[in-house]
Design an enzyme around this catalytic site. Structure first.
Site, PDB file in Angstrom:
ATOM      1  CB  CYS A  56     -33.390  40.622 -42.505  1.00 56.78           C
ATOM      2  SG  CYS A  56     -33.444  40.915 -40.748  1.00 56.78           S
ATOM      3  CB  CYS A 129     -34.724  44.285 -42.408  1.00 56.22           C
ATOM      4  SG  CYS A 129     -34.939  44.161 -40.635  1.00 56.22           S
ATOM      5  CE  LYS A 131     -40.497  49.829 -39.532  1.00 56.33           C
ATOM      6  NZ  LYS A 131     -40.025  48.561 -38.927  1.00 56.33           N
ATOM      7  CB  CYS A 201     -38.513  37.903 -37.859  1.00 56.27           C
ATOM      8  SG  CYS A 201     -37.190  38.845 -37.078  1.00 56.27           S
ATOM      9  CD  GLU A 453     -41.360  47.675 -35.086  1.00 52.74           C
ATOM     10  OE1 GLU A 453     -40.667  46.762 -34.604  1.00 52.74           O
ATOM     11  OE2 GLU A 453     -41.805  47.651 -36.238  1.00 52.74           O
ATOM     12  CB  SER A 479     -42.494  44.357 -32.979  1.00 51.27           C
ATOM     13  OG  SER A 479     -42.193  43.177 -33.685  1.00 51.27           O
TER      14      SER A 479
END
Length: 576
Positions: A56, A129, A131, A201, A453, A479
């Site tokens: 990421c 990523c 957060k 992702c 998560e 998630s």
């Protein structure tokens, strides 16, 4: 020496660059190779979450160089710095996930402290990523200096047996493997091809959801969120972001001119319309909080309820971020929603123009299957639903994107677990029954601490073919990759004695995602006895960052924030 076209006497950087008393400060800048002209220009923080923790973040340093070029071309002096990230895909399924949500606020705090300490005048923030996206946006709104957000871009899809795959397919394959439906060598072959490049992702998980939010809210340049991380077009967007922040600085357009109640509503619309992550309902209240705007989970959910679900993206759908980019991107989704009356088109954006102006030349592409027209939505209401009831007086949330209509109700006996590990072990050993409601508690913001998560557990259930045969409720989170009847953010959480702490095995829990209800079917007399006997649990995190987080963090409904926010401030950094 040439004079800057910007008036330094009105900018924060005057405190470190102007006047005889700042000679020592200027000497540091000469030591780093800056010229006198560069010292006389505005200083622009270029903040990235670059690290070698995960794909990421790995391309962010490259993109930051392009941002710096754009700033320099526009009479600004860029100052690059990095902050942390905790990468959920690697933190998932073990104690490391307790660090994830806490990292969001550390990111915001660290960017704030770097900007304050060095008196930078503007900010471009790059994040990859989950957060790090809301963390960077929170710092922008908190500081209120002219700012542009830029997403690092998504990963390219992997290919396995002729189909596109993402990391969520690997998590679900673990469940298939535990059920005896996948051999060791098949699982290994999948893990080797699922993530073929740099980038976040690829499905409509939290990172891509928040990238869509950044565009809908107006903090990112139109189109900048779409291109995958390896594409060279990202560098063009990065350079444009550097130029854009200087335009904002010249015109004194600040984040709080952009992040308003109406633009936050636009952001909630894009989450629902794309079947985005339930984490959007945690991060939007937190971003609003920085501006002193009250916009909690249930208010976000009201907008979800009114918004059609029109984008066929994983995990509930079929496509990934690259596919959306290829057919027209986030701008096309926004244009459909704007034309349908679901967005406030008059909101200011980082282009210096309104959202409607940004979208005026965008046209719907009929030759694609990713984005549906409003006349034929995937569902007439959003892909994410808020719930409230006797089990969750403070609210809860569930992602229904991709679920069949007749699967939106569930009632069954509870099977309780006091940590994610306990539940995952039971799932892995198939020590649960069809029709049960699995309860994972003491995983909330305070109780975890850190509100983990639960993708490992939910993906294992799905991989075992039980994703629609059990429900799962937790005071933790799910998630963006989770699918199935999984309800998170149950509030009040177990750690403070919420109803979820009082459930016993066999109690009936009734969930109705159409009506938006979640109830514990136990009479009040019985609950009162249990409440009187309940005692708070001690956490093993009695010092360090997670202890500190547990002392400060607020309720999930209001974004799990850690400070009083814009409503309580007595000064704004931008005006020092």
């Amino acid at each position: 020496m040439t004079a800057s076209k910007f008036d330094k006497s009105k900018l924060p950087s005057r405190h470190v660059t102007v006047g005889p008393e700042r000679a020592p400060h200027r000497s540091y800048y000469y030591a780093m190779g800056l010229t006198e002209d560069e010292i006389n220009q505005p200083f622009v923080g270029v903040a990235t979450c670059w690290n070698e923790a995960a794909p990421c973040n790995i391309s962010l340093m490259r993109q930051a160089q392009s941002v710096k070029r754009g700033v320099s071309m526009s009479s600004g002096t860029p100052r690059e710095f990095c902050t942390i990230t905790v990468t959920d895909g690697i933190a998932m399924g073990h104690q490391g996930m307790k660090s994830s949500l806490a990292s969001r606020d550390v990111i915001a705090d660290s960017v704030e402290l770097t900007m304050r300490g060095h008196c930078y005048d503007a900010l471009v923030g790059l994040a990859g990523c989950d957060k790090s996206l809301p963390g960077m946006m929170m710092s922008m709104v908190r500081l209120n200096v002219p700012s542009v957000f830029m997403y690092g871009g998504s990963i390219l899809p992997g290919r396995f047996h002729g189909k596109d795959v993402t990391v969520v397919d690997v998590f679900e394959a673990v469940g298939q493997h535990s059920a005896g439906n996948m051999e060791d060598d098949e699982l290994h072959a999948l893990e080797c091809v699922a993530c073929p490049s740099a980038g976040s992702c690829g499905g409509q998980f939290t990172a891509n959801t928040m990238a869509c939010v950044a565009e809908a809210m107006g903090l990112a340049l139109p189109g900048s969120g779409g291109a995958p991380a390896p594409y060279e077009s990202r560098d063009e967007y990065a350079e444009a972001s550097g130029r854009a922040v200087m335009h904002l600085l010249a015109n004194n357009i600040r984040p709080r001119d952009i992040v308003t109640r109406k633009s936050l509503e636009n952001a909630a619309v894009i989450v629902a319309a794309t079947g985005g992550s339930t984490n959007g309902a945690l991060h939007l209240p937190a971003i609003a909080h920085e501006a002193g705007i009250d916009f909690d989970l249930m208010e976000v959910a009201e907008i979800f309820k009114k918004t059609p679900y029109i984008t066929d993206l994983k995990p509930g759908g079929n496509y990934v971020a690259k596919d959306l980019h290829d057919v027209g991107g986030v701008s096309m989704v926004l244009k459909v929603l704007l034309d349908g009356g679901y967005l406030h088109g008059d909101c200011m954006t980082v282009t210096g123009q309104s959202l409607a102006d940004n979208l005026k030349d965008v046209k719907f592409n009929p030759d694609q299957k990713v984005v549906y027209p409003l006349s034929n939505p995937l569902s007439p209401t959003g892909g994410v639903v808020g719930l409230q009831g006797s089990l969750a007086p403070d609210g809860a949330i569930v992602k229904v994107a991709g679920m069949e209509k007749d699967h939106l109700k569930f009632s069954g006996p509870a099977r309780c677990f006091d940590s994610e590990e306990e539940c995952f072990e039971a799932v892995d050993k198939r020590q649960y029954k069809e029709g049960e409601v699995l309860v994972i508690r003491y995983e909330g913001p305070k109780g975890g601490p850190g509100m983990r998560e639960m993708l490992s557990t939910t993906a294992a259930l799905f991989g075992q073919g039980m994703g629609d045969k059990v429900a799962l409720v937790t005071d933790g989170r799910f998630s963006g990759g989770t699918r199935g009847f999984c309800i998170g953010h149950i509030g009040p959480e177990a750690a403070v004695g919420g109803p979820i702490a009082l459930i016993e095995d066999g109690d009936i829990i009734a969930i109705d995602a159409e009506k938006g209800t979640i109830d514990l079917e136990v009479d009040e007399v019985t609950l009162a006895k249990r409440r009187a006997a309940w005692k708070p649990r001690e956490t093993i995190y009695a010092s360090g960052a997670l202890w500190k987080y547990a002392q400060l963090v607020g309720i999930a409904r209001k974004g799990a924030v850690t400070h009083p926010g814009g409503a309580a401030e007595k000064h704004v950094y931008a005006d020092i």
